[in-house]
Design an enzyme around this catalytic site. Structure first.
Site, PDB file in Angstrom:
ATOM      1  N   HIS A 113      42.535 -17.723 -27.368  1.00 13.97           N
ATOM      2  CA  HIS A 113      41.282 -17.512 -27.997  1.00 13.97           C
ATOM      3  C   HIS A 113      40.830 -16.315 -27.715  1.00 13.97           C
ATOM      4  CE1 HIS A 113      38.344 -19.904 -30.177  1.00 13.97           C
ATOM      5  NE2 HIS A 113      37.402 -20.403 -29.160  1.00 13.97           N
ATOM      6  N   ASN A 147      30.857 -19.499 -28.303  1.00 13.74           N
ATOM      7  CA  ASN A 147      30.009 -20.168 -29.177  1.00 13.74           C
ATOM      8  C   ASN A 147      28.440 -19.760 -29.050  1.00 13.74           C
ATOM      9  OD1 ASN A 147      29.048 -20.975 -26.532  1.00 13.74           O
ATOM     10  ND2 ASN A 147      29.219 -23.363 -26.967  1.00 13.74           N
ATOM     11  N   ASP A 188      40.435 -15.168 -33.401  1.00  9.44           N
ATOM     12  CA  ASP A 188      41.849 -15.886 -33.569  1.00  9.44           C
ATOM     13  C   ASP A 188      41.695 -16.820 -34.765  1.00  9.44           C
ATOM     14  OD1 ASP A 188      39.648 -17.062 -31.868  1.00  9.44           O
ATOM     15  OD2 ASP A 188      40.924 -18.662 -31.565  1.00  9.44           O
ATOM     16  N   ASN A 194      33.908 -21.553 -33.742  1.00  9.96           N
ATOM     17  CA  ASN A 194      32.539 -21.625 -33.143  1.00  9.96           C
ATOM     18  C   ASN A 194      31.932 -20.144 -33.007  1.00  9.96           C
ATOM     19  OD1 ASN A 194      32.293 -24.442 -32.654  1.00  9.96           O
ATOM     20  ND2 ASN A 194      33.353 -24.322 -30.761  1.00  9.96           N
TER      21      ASN A 194
END
Length: 210
Positions: free
Chosen positions: A32, A88, A113, A134
């Protein structure tokens, strides 16, 4: 925040290239966080020792400011950045940097990503949805638009029944290191070409096999 049509860029002012990820050593090697890896590499390309960034005065992000080295000219001014919030909540730091540096949508590049691309693949586009990401969703909400450039870094999808959230927060394996290094270098080259030559030319070059 209006700008030129897709594939065009405005001539004046700096560019902002932001990598998405989660802060702290616990997440540093996660899939991520590949956006952070690209930002460190691009900062090094701009002249930062070891790709280091400094704290932005807002306290919400780390940044590095430099110019691309283009023979015969000073080169475009580029600001690289990464938020200090979790994925997020990426929109807040990105909006703060856009306001501070007066960055319009057509000079904002977000590196993130992408599950729908294999490890090693690099793809570019402008606009589009968030595809369940997110970080992108937060940026779209904060800016009121998704019409910014994206450098999409393939990480592939989990094998078997592994949960997607667990997969993206897992570290790259040792046997993936060479492909990851090559992918990050390609992303930096793609970002430089996007800034200097535009979207269409960059897509033509980088949308082949990795």
């Amino acid at each position: 925040m209006p700008g030129p049509a897709a594939g065009e860029t405005s001539a004046a002012g700096p560019w902002l290239v932001v990598g998405l990820g989660n802060p702290g050593p616990r997440y540093a090697a996660n899939r991520h966080n590949v956006g952070y890896l690209v930002i460190e590499a691009m900062s090094a390309e701009l002249g930062s020792p070891r790709g280091q960034l400094r704290a932005h005065k807002s306290g919400r992000a780390d940044v590095y400011e430099g110019r691309l080295g283009i023979p015969g000219s000073p080169g475009p001014r580029v600001v690289t950045g990464r938020g200090r919030t979790f994925m997020n909540e990426s929109g807040g730091p990105v909006a703060t940097l856009c306001d501070f540096y007066r960055i319009p949508l057509d000079r904002l590049i977000v590196v993130h990503d992408e599950l729908d691309l294999d490890l090693g693949e690099v793809r570019l586009k402008r606009g589009g949805g968030d595809n369940g990401h997110n970080g992108l969703r937060s940026i779209r909400a904060a800016l009121g638009s998704g019409d910014f450039y994206r450098i999409r870094m393939g990480i592939g999808r989990p094998q078997g029944r592994q949960d997607v959230a667990t997969f993206v927060l897992s570290d790259y394996r040792r046997d993936e290191a060479d492909r990851l290094d090559t992918q990050v270098a390609r992303a930096v080259d793609a970002g430089v070409m996007l800034i200097t030559q535009g979207l269409a030319a960059t897509q033509n070059r980088f949308h082949g096999s990795p």
